[in-house]
Design a protein around this motif. Structure first.
Motif, PDB file in Angstrom:
ATOM      1  N   ILE A   1      11.133   8.591 -13.275  1.00 27.73           N
ATOM      2  CA  ILE A   1      10.032   9.552 -13.387  1.00 27.73           C
ATOM      3  C   ILE A   1       9.428   9.518 -14.791  1.00 27.73           C
ATOM      4  O   ILE A   1       8.207   9.518 -14.970  1.00 27.73           O
ATOM      5  CB  ILE A   1      10.515  10.979 -13.052  1.00 27.73           C
ATOM      6  CG1 ILE A   1      10.864  11.079 -11.564  1.00 27.73           C
ATOM      7  CG2 ILE A   1       9.461  12.020 -13.424  1.00 27.73           C
ATOM      8  CD1 ILE A   1      11.508  12.390 -11.166  1.00 27.73           C
ATOM      9  N   LYS A   2      10.297   9.454 -15.789  1.00 32.10           N
ATOM     10  CA  LYS A   2       9.839   9.469 -17.176  1.00 32.10           C
ATOM     11  C   LYS A   2       8.992   8.237 -17.501  1.00 32.10           C
ATOM     12  O   LYS A   2       8.014   8.325 -18.246  1.00 32.10           O
ATOM     13  CB  LYS A   2      11.041   9.526 -18.122  1.00 32.10           C
ATOM     14  CG  LYS A   2      10.686   9.686 -19.598  1.00 32.10           C
ATOM     15  CD  LYS A   2      11.934   9.709 -20.480  1.00 32.10           C
ATOM     16  CE  LYS A   2      12.812  10.900 -20.183  1.00 32.10           C
ATOM     17  NZ  LYS A   2      13.981  10.988 -21.106  1.00 32.10           N
ATOM     18  N   ASN A   3       9.341   7.095 -16.900  1.00 30.70           N
ATOM     19  CA  ASN A   3       8.668   5.835 -17.224  1.00 30.70           C
ATOM     20  C   ASN A   3       7.453   5.558 -16.349  1.00 30.70           C
ATOM     21  O   ASN A   3       6.822   4.513 -16.495  1.00 30.70           O
ATOM     22  CB  ASN A   3       9.659   4.671 -17.103  1.00 30.70           C
ATOM     23  CG  ASN A   3      10.791   4.787 -18.098  1.00 30.70           C
ATOM     24  OD1 ASN A   3      10.602   5.280 -19.208  1.00 30.70           O
ATOM     25  ND2 ASN A   3      11.979   4.350 -17.703  1.00 30.70           N
ATOM     26  N   THR A   4       7.152   6.452 -15.432  1.00 31.87           N
ATOM     27  CA  THR A   4       6.007   6.225 -14.534  1.00 31.87           C
ATOM     28  C   THR A   4       4.969   7.331 -14.712  1.00 31.87           C
ATOM     29  O   THR A   4       4.099   7.240 -15.563  1.00 31.87           O
ATOM     30  CB  THR A   4       6.489   6.136 -13.072  1.00 31.87           C
ATOM     31  OG1 THR A   4       7.295   7.299 -12.765  1.00 31.87           O
ATOM     32  CG2 THR A   4       7.290   4.866 -12.836  1.00 31.87           C
ATOM     33  N   VAL A   5       5.096   8.399 -13.926  1.00 33.99           N
ATOM     34  CA  VAL A   5       4.041   9.414 -13.929  1.00 33.99           C
ATOM     35  C   VAL A   5       3.949  10.183 -15.243  1.00 33.99           C
ATOM     36  O   VAL A   5       2.860  10.636 -15.628  1.00 33.99           O
ATOM     37  CB  VAL A   5       4.220  10.400 -12.754  1.00 33.99           C
ATOM     38  CG1 VAL A   5       3.905   9.716 -11.435  1.00 33.99           C
ATOM     39  CG2 VAL A   5       5.623  10.994 -12.726  1.00 33.99           C
TER      40      VAL A   5
ATOM     41  N   ILE B   1      18.774  15.058 -15.084  1.00 33.35           N
ATOM     42  CA  ILE B   1      18.312  13.656 -15.067  1.00 33.35           C
ATOM     43  C   ILE B   1      17.569  13.287 -16.355  1.00 33.35           C
ATOM     44  O   ILE B   1      16.871  12.278 -16.413  1.00 33.35           O
ATOM     45  CB  ILE B   1      17.420  13.375 -13.829  1.00 33.35           C
ATOM     46  CG1 ILE B   1      16.174  14.262 -13.835  1.00 33.35           C
ATOM     47  CG2 ILE B   1      18.210  13.544 -12.551  1.00 33.35           C
ATOM     48  CD1 ILE B   1      15.171  13.901 -12.739  1.00 33.35           C
ATOM     49  N   GLY B   2      17.721  14.116 -17.370  1.00 34.38           N
ATOM     50  CA  GLY B   2      17.171  13.768 -18.675  1.00 34.38           C
ATOM     51  C   GLY B   2      15.745  14.182 -18.919  1.00 34.38           C
ATOM     52  O   GLY B   2      15.124  13.732 -19.896  1.00 34.38           O
ATOM     53  N   LEU B   3      15.196  15.019 -18.076  1.00 32.58           N
ATOM     54  CA  LEU B   3      13.842  15.553 -18.312  1.00 32.58           C
ATOM     55  C   LEU B   3      13.985  16.932 -18.922  1.00 32.58           C
ATOM     56  O   LEU B   3      14.342  17.895 -18.221  1.00 32.58           O
ATOM     57  CB  LEU B   3      13.050  15.634 -16.990  1.00 32.58           C
ATOM     58  CG  LEU B   3      12.756  14.322 -16.288  1.00 32.58           C
ATOM     59  CD1 LEU B   3      11.990  14.589 -14.988  1.00 32.58           C
ATOM     60  CD2 LEU B   3      11.944  13.383 -17.177  1.00 32.58           C
ATOM     61  N   LYS B   4      13.708  17.024 -20.183  1.00 30.61           N
ATOM     62  CA  LYS B   4      13.912  18.286 -20.880  1.00 30.61           C
ATOM     63  C   LYS B   4      12.621  18.782 -21.516  1.00 30.61           C
ATOM     64  O   LYS B   4      11.866  18.006 -22.093  1.00 30.61           O
ATOM     65  CB  LYS B   4      14.991  18.122 -21.963  1.00 30.61           C
ATOM     66  CG  LYS B   4      16.366  17.768 -21.385  1.00 30.61           C
ATOM     67  CD  LYS B   4      17.411  17.639 -22.477  1.00 30.61           C
ATOM     68  CE  LYS B   4      18.777  17.289 -21.893  1.00 30.61           C
ATOM     69  NZ  LYS B   4      19.811  17.133 -22.955  1.00 30.61           N
ATOM     70  N   LEU B   5      12.404  20.069 -21.416  1.00 26.48           N
ATOM     71  CA  LEU B   5      11.250  20.691 -22.060  1.00 26.48           C
ATOM     72  C   LEU B   5      11.445  20.690 -23.570  1.00 26.48           C
ATOM     73  O   LEU B   5      12.541  20.926 -24.070  1.00 26.48           O
ATOM     74  CB  LEU B   5      11.083  22.123 -21.560  1.00 26.48           C
ATOM     75  CG  LEU B   5      10.788  22.279 -20.057  1.00 26.48           C
ATOM     76  CD1 LEU B   5      10.883  23.737 -19.671  1.00 26.48           C
ATOM     77  CD2 LEU B   5       9.427  21.724 -19.722  1.00 26.48           C
ATOM     78  N   LYS B   6      10.350  20.430 -24.272  1.00 25.59           N
ATOM     79  CA  LYS B   6      10.432  20.434 -25.733  1.00 25.59           C
ATOM     80  C   LYS B   6      10.375  21.855 -26.265  1.00 25.59           C
ATOM     81  O   LYS B   6       9.750  22.725 -25.708  1.00 25.59           O
ATOM     82  CB  LYS B   6       9.289  19.591 -26.315  1.00 25.59           C
ATOM     83  CG  LYS B   6       9.403  18.117 -25.958  1.00 25.59           C
ATOM     84  CD  LYS B   6       8.259  17.322 -26.564  1.00 25.59           C
ATOM     85  CE  LYS B   6       8.372  15.847 -26.246  1.00 25.59           C
ATOM     86  NZ  LYS B   6       7.246  15.067 -26.816  1.00 25.59           N
TER      87      LYS B   6
END
Length: 369
Positions: free
Chosen positions: A337-341, A364-369
């Motif tokens: 997801i991180k490397n596409t959309v 899955i490694g998607l974290k809000l800043k």
């Protein structure tokens, strides 16, 4: 992967031409331009509002690119058919009457639009089929390698079931039979599924309607049995969401692998949550950008630039050897997801990882800043 390789080669050529000034430039191919060189009108006909990408991305991206290529003087005349072939026909005829310089059409019904395409041709207005291949004398086609899309979906199911449920029972929720892409998606999927899984039910979905897909899925559950469905091939994300709703309402404690297509935001969130197995990310931003470039170059007479964008060729039931561009596709799962959309700027982490999905995003490694 023939479509992807071709599309990448075309994209490279298009970028090279843009750098040289051929695309949106001042006649880099030496062609003469008409008096409406920048003051052009591009008609844009999109098929429905159920597919989120059309209103959110395709229309605004095409409008922005047309404006950019024409120094702010070009405009897009837009209409949405809201899944009605009859309405799209009326909209098409109105654009011909309004003397658009070129028409981009994403058809509701490929066969029924053919007379309107012919009328446009007779009026001297070129037609580019966008996303779905229209019948009639079109000038070009821009989409993705639709058979490859189906192969990516079918491969995802075949590979996961090979490890977990060899020969498992699969329900196929195909798209609208009036859409020429549907047969190609299906053919591609079957090429990866047949002989590896047990396809127990297949349905066609009128107008790609999620409501129709949900009704079909309820029938499949009743016929096959909830616990016996190992995976569901859903041809797009709207139907995938409906399939998953039907499975939940039937009491599924675990959702079997469900495919999709279009990388809609809610589909990406379902993937994060582990409800939808995958979707096919077709860079609709690239597709829309190239469509706008094709349209402007066609009107402005930049033949070399136009030809560079349409190095593929396809056939329709009414026309052979149509100039075409195939834009690459990617299987989108939790892992990329991180490397596409996100990398492409389609969605932000904030848009995907709302409070409902925050924990799954973090996992899955998607974290809000």
């Amino acid at each position: 992967m023939r479509g992807t390789a071709t599309a990448l080669a075309v994209s490279s050529s298009a970028l090279s031409l843009a750098a040289c000034g051929a695309i949106g430039g001042s006649g880099g191919d030496g062609s003469s331009a008409g008096p409406k060189r920048d003051d052009i009108t591009v008609g844009l006909l999109l098929p429905d509002r159920d597919t989120a990408r059309f209103e959110k991305f395709d229309h605004p991206v095409i409008s922005k690119e047309v404006a950019s290529l024409t120094h702010g003087k070009g405009k897009v005349l837009y209409a949405n058919a809201e899944a009605s072939a009859a309405k799209q026909s009326r909209q098409f005829q109105q654009m011909v009457a309004d003397k658009a310089d070129i028409i981009l059409v994403d058809v509701v019904d490929a066969k029924r639009i053919a007379p309107d395409v012919q009328k446009s041709k007779d009026a001297g207005i070129p037609v580019i089929a966008y996303d779905r291949l229209a019948q009639g004398p079109i000038d070009a086609y821009v989409s993705h390698d639709n058979e490859l899309v189906g192969q990516v979906q079918g491969r995802a199911i075949a590979e996961t079931l090979a490890a977990k449920a060899p020969g498992g029972k699969v329900v196929m929720m195909n798209g609208d039979p009036a859409d020429p892409n549907t047969a190609q998606f299906k053919e591609g999927a079957l090429s990866r599924l047949q002989g590896k899984v047990d396809i127990v039910k297949q349905y066609d979905t009128d107008k790609w309607s999620p409501a129709v897909a949900k009704a079909h899925m309820k029938q499949a559950i009743q016929s096959v049995g909830l616990d016996h469905i190992a995976a569901v091939y859903a041809a797009n994300d709207g139907m995938a969401g409906a399939v998953i709703d039907a499975l939940k309402e039937a009491g599924a404690s675990r959702i079997p692998p469900v495919t999709g297509q279009d990388a809609n935001l809610d589909a990406v969130q379902r993937i994060v949550a582990g409800e939808q197995y995958m979707t096919v990310y077709k860079s609709f931003i690239d597709e829309a950008t190239y469509a706008a470039q094709m349209a402007v170059n066609k009107v402005q007479g930049h033949d070399i630039a136009f030809d560079a964008l349409t190095r593929d060729h396809v056939d329709s039931p009414t026309q052979k050897n149509i100039p075409a561009m195939h834009v690459p596709v990617v299987s989108l799962t939790k892992d990329n997801i991180k490397n596409t959309v996100i990398a492409d700027g389609v969605y932000t982490v904030q848009q995907i990882c709302t409070p409902t999905y925050a924990a799954q995003c973090a996992a899955i490694g998607l974290k809000l800043k």
